[in-house]
Design an enzyme around this catalytic site. Structure first.
Site, PDB file in Angstrom:
ATOM      1  N   ASP A 182       0.898  -1.140   0.000  1.00 56.14           N
ATOM      2  CA  ASP A 182       0.000   0.000   0.000  1.00 56.14           C
ATOM      3  C   ASP A 182       0.946   1.200   0.000  1.00 56.14           C
ATOM      4  O   ASP A 182       2.150   1.058   0.228  1.00 56.14           O
ATOM      5  CB  ASP A 182      -0.915  -0.023   1.235  1.00 56.14           C
ATOM      6  CG  ASP A 182      -2.092   0.920   1.035  1.00 56.14           C
ATOM      7  OD1 ASP A 182      -3.150   0.683   1.646  1.00 56.14           O
ATOM      8  OD2 ASP A 182      -1.961   1.899   0.255  1.00 56.14           O
TER       9      ASP A 182
HETATM   10  C1  GLC Z   1      -4.105   4.444  -0.081  1.00 57.83           C
HETATM   11  C2  GLC Z   1      -5.025   3.256   0.077  1.00 57.83           C
HETATM   12  C3  GLC Z   1      -4.959   2.277  -1.057  1.00 57.83           C
HETATM   13  C4  GLC Z   1      -4.722   3.049  -2.336  1.00 57.83           C
HETATM   14  C5  GLC Z   1      -3.329   3.620  -2.253  1.00 57.83           C
HETATM   15  C6  GLC Z   1      -3.010   4.505  -3.447  1.00 57.83           C
HETATM   16  O1  GLC Z   1      -3.517   4.775   1.141  1.00 57.83           O
HETATM   17  O2  GLC Z   1      -4.931   2.535   1.306  1.00 57.83           O
HETATM   18  O3  GLC Z   1      -6.196   1.555  -1.094  1.00 57.83           O
HETATM   19  O4  GLC Z   1      -4.851   2.187  -3.461  1.00 57.83           O
HETATM   20  O5  GLC Z   1      -3.108   4.350  -1.059  1.00 57.83           O
HETATM   21  O6  GLC Z   1      -3.815   5.648  -3.431  1.00 57.83           O
END
Ligand code: GLC
Length: 743
Positions: free
Chosen positions: A269
């Site tokens: 993430d």
């Molecule tokens: C965010 C989210 C994830 C997302 C990523 C990119 O913090 O937790 O679901 O795809 O970052 O935006």
């Protein structure tokens, strides 16, 4: 011939060979670019040509949402985008700001809770395909979704992005989504692996959960996605048993890549990587969104400082991390390249095409759940009333923005008020009733309106109308249905309960429509004659709601989660902070497998509305539930038939749910668990027969002692139900392990 001539001839021969080789090289395609060769051979050839620097560059970000590929070899950059419900607007190269493009609109599909509520896998394919077409057209190689984390608490800010409380429902609905999306040559990236069931302290909370609940509740949807061939999986921010999930040996090496054989890319993430050696050795393949290695926190464009950048290269050079470990990461990323942007035959996609809006409308109208409808208050046929009061901030609020990374910039977003005005014309009069401020991810702006005057004006309008349609619920503001924080209360915010009471007192002919991704308390339940659970339904949300309210569409949605009477009725909230939100950074899933209806039925807690509940404008009668055999071995398939008759006065679809419960389990097991469903569309007065198959092996439970799935010889009851608390028919069957030996 003298030596001189011989040596000249020798030189000429070598030269000729190398020229011919060069000529051959110049004319012949290197293996990794030769489309006639098997992909794995092309991957190995490309890998063999890469330097360590090129390999390291490939396994971490070059910008917020892209990686560099390998320019020298012509391996393209990989571009990613959120989110599960559509292609997010363009984000700046190195900041979270919107890039401000003028051509990055999209079709906003309904939130995944709505898709789950349709109980319609065919629609899930169309949904995924629509997202994949728009992603392809927007030149994205990987979509960061779908999310399949289980709904454990109604306070979790991201439940709207997921598919509810039941692992079987999530498993069935996620597979066609993935297949539909990837049919466009764009990768789905299932998330967040694993155990992202609250947003409170999401970047550090450590989840302590037993192996049985992990395998029976929290992993099945991920496993289904991997078995369906998902090309990427995203690690979650939180920890599992003390180690960050993004580089967790048990979750990633042993379960995801070992047991399940996942051959795709395991990506962080954004910012979920915290340690170079762990990331290298515990299965992380691609690092995104890190704010460097802690030495230069927050420095912009610090991609070389990433955990899996210079620090990892140094470890390879010292031998602390074998280069073969890096090779496996690069191999997986190359596989993603070959599956996506190096596949010259993938479709070209399309952006906000009319058929995309049609999919959005059908998912929304099929996912809306009719919770209550006394004296057939609904549908409201056009022309029936002279004055329809539409009241509530959610009647006009644009809810595709906000909510965090799943935010969208739809080209079209028809609000409920617009949808209702389209159908009922100037019979509609609107009053705001309450104000929720702006949908702001970081904090909640105070509302510029006076609550009392808003409420009084709405009540006055209600008093002078034939019927009232209240449209409220939650929204995408921070600490509501929004990433990064959980709700602070199980109640409706902005004093909506008081407003609802006063509206019903002023006009008993009131329909309550709640838009949310989570359950709420309904203290006015007995006073409200009609209640609809609607969702963040995107571009066509208003049209779909009008479809259902007017009767153009007969509602068929079923709740993908339990709506309990009180917060304490949920397992996570039934004891103390240990089980939610956690103590000292640790949250304990002490309830094990008993969440949602599994908990309510084990504890005899009556919910306001049960998992799987959803009414129709017609009625259905079930009969003749039959199994093809009396006794089954664990290897058998249980084939069930049931007849469903539409006994009402409208055509409609019914989701027949099949739950199974063991009669004398050796361990505590839920009373029953969803194991199959079908959704026939039946014309009024007609009947149809549904056939479903349940693998007998799916009735097993996970034994924590021997780490095995166990299916005892025993009787099992099969319930055919219109909701988890509305059983229409039941039969019993036997499981007999000895039958295997007889084969
Ligand atoms: C965010 C989210 C994830 C997302 C990523 C990119 O913090 O937790 O679901 O795809 O970052 O935006």
């Amino acid at each position: 011939m003298n030596n001189r001539i011989q040596s000249i001839l020798g030189v000429l021969a070598v030269a000729a060979t190398s020229i011919s080789m060069v000529a051959a090289d110049k004319n012949s395609t290197p293996a990794y670019l030769d489309e006639s060769l098997p992909m794995e051979q092309r991957i190995e050839d490309a890998l063999s040509r890469m330097t360590l620097d090129e390999k390291i560059a490939m396994i971490h970000a070059q910008s917020k949402f892209s990686t560099p590929g390998c320019p020298r070899l012509g391996i393209p950059e990989l571009w990613m985008s959120d989110g599960p419900h559509g292609v997010r607007m363009e984000i700046a190269w190195d900041e979270w700001d919107h890039a401000g493009w003028s051509n990055d609109y999209c079709t906003a599909l309904p939130a995944l809770t709505c898709l789950a509520a349709t109980f319609n896998p065919d629609l899930a394919y169309e949904y995924g395909n629509t997202v994949g077409r728009e992603a392809r057209f927007r030149k994205k190689d990987m979509m960061l979704g779908p999310g399949v984390n289980i709904y454990r608490t109604p306070l979790s800010g991201r439940n709207f992005e997921y598919m509810g409380e039941d692992p079987y429902l999530s498993s069935v609905m996620v597979v066609p989504y993935i297949k539909g999306l990837q049919s466009n040559g764009v990768a789905a990236c299932m998330k967040h692996f694993a155990l992202n069931n609250q947003e409170n302290e999401r970047e550090s909370i450590n989840v302590e959960v037993g192996d049985r609940a992990l395998n029976e509740i929290y992993l099945p949807a991920f496993k289904a996605g991997v078995e369906a061939g998902v090309w990427a999986v995203m690690g979650s921010y939180n920890k599992f048993r003390g180690t960050f999930c993004t580089h967790n040996d048990t979750l990633v090496n042993k379960i995801l890549k070992g047991d399940w054989g996942f051959d795709g890319v395991f990506v962080t993430d954004w910012g979920s990587c915290h340690n170079t050696f762990e990331a290298a050795m515990n299965g992380l393949d691609l690092e995104m969104g890190s704010w460097t290695n802690g030495l230069s926190w927050g420095v912009s464009s610090a991609y070389d400082n990433y955990y899996m950048a210079e620090p990892l290269k140094a470890m390879v050079k010292t031998g602390e991390v074998p280069e073969t470990v890096v090779d496996d990461k690069v191999r997986r990323i190359l596989r993603l390249n070959f599956r996506t942007n190096m596949n010259r035959h993938r479709p070209y996609g399309a952006l906000h095409a009319p058929e995309h809006l049609d999919v959005a409308r059908r998912v929304a109208s099929e996912g809306i759940v009719l919770l209550k409808n006394e004296k057939a208050k609904l549908p409201i046929r056009p022309g029936k009333f002279k004055r329809i009061a539409v009241i509530g901030d959610n009647a006009t609020k644009k809810l595709s923005i906000g909510g965090g990374s799943s935010e969208l910039k739809p080209k079209v977003e028809i609000s409920p008020l617009e949808g209702l005005m389209e159908v009922y014309g100037d019979a509609v009069a609107y009053s705001m009733g309450y104000a929720s401020g702006i949908a702001d991810y970081s904090h909640e702006e105070p509302s510029p309106y006076d609550a009392d005057s808003l409420r009084m004006a709405a009540v006055e309008l209600a008093r002078n109308s034939d019927v009232v349609v209240f449209i409220g619920g939650l929204n995408k503001n921070y600490k509501q249905d929004c990433e990064g924080g959980d709700r602070l209360s199980y109640d409706l915010p902005y004093d909506q309960n008081r407003l609802i009471d006063e509206l019903i007192a002023a006009n008993s002919n009131t329909v309550i429509v709640l838009t949310s991704g989570n359950a709420v308390a309904m203290p006015w339940l007995d006073k409200a004659p009609a209640i609809i659970q609607s969702w963040y339904n995107g571009s066509m949300g208003g049209v779909a709601l009008a479809d259902v309210i007017s009767g153009a569409v007969n509602p068929s949605g079923k709740l993908p989660f339990t709506i309990a009477q009180r917060l304490e009725d949920y397992a996570a909230h039934s004891s103390d902070e240990r089980t939610y939100p956690g103590v000292d950074g640790n949250v304990h899933y002490d309830e094990g497998v008993f969440i949602g209806y599994r908990w309510a039925e084990a504890k005899n807690i009556k919910p306001t509305f049960a998992f799987g509940h959803g009414l129709s404008y017609t009625d259905f009668a079930y009969s003749s539930l039959k199994a093809d055999k009396k006794e089954y071995s664990p290897e058998d398939i249980i084939r069930l038939n049931i007849t469903v008759k539409n006994t009402g006065h409208a055509d409609g679809a019914e989701t027949v749910q099949f739950y199974v419960g063991q009669s004398h389990p050796r361990v505590a097991r839920p009373v029953k668990e969803l194991k199959a469903f079908c959704k026939p569309y039946i014309k009024q007065g007609e009947s149809t027969t549904c056939t479903v198959e349940i693998p007998a092996s799916s009735l097993a439970y996970y034994n924590e002692d021997n780490k095995q799935w166990v299916l005892d010889n025993d009787e099992f009851t099969i319930f055919a139900a219109s909701a988890s608390d509305d059983i229409r028919q039941s039969i019993s069957i036997k499981i007999n392990n000895n039958l295997i030996a007889l084969k």
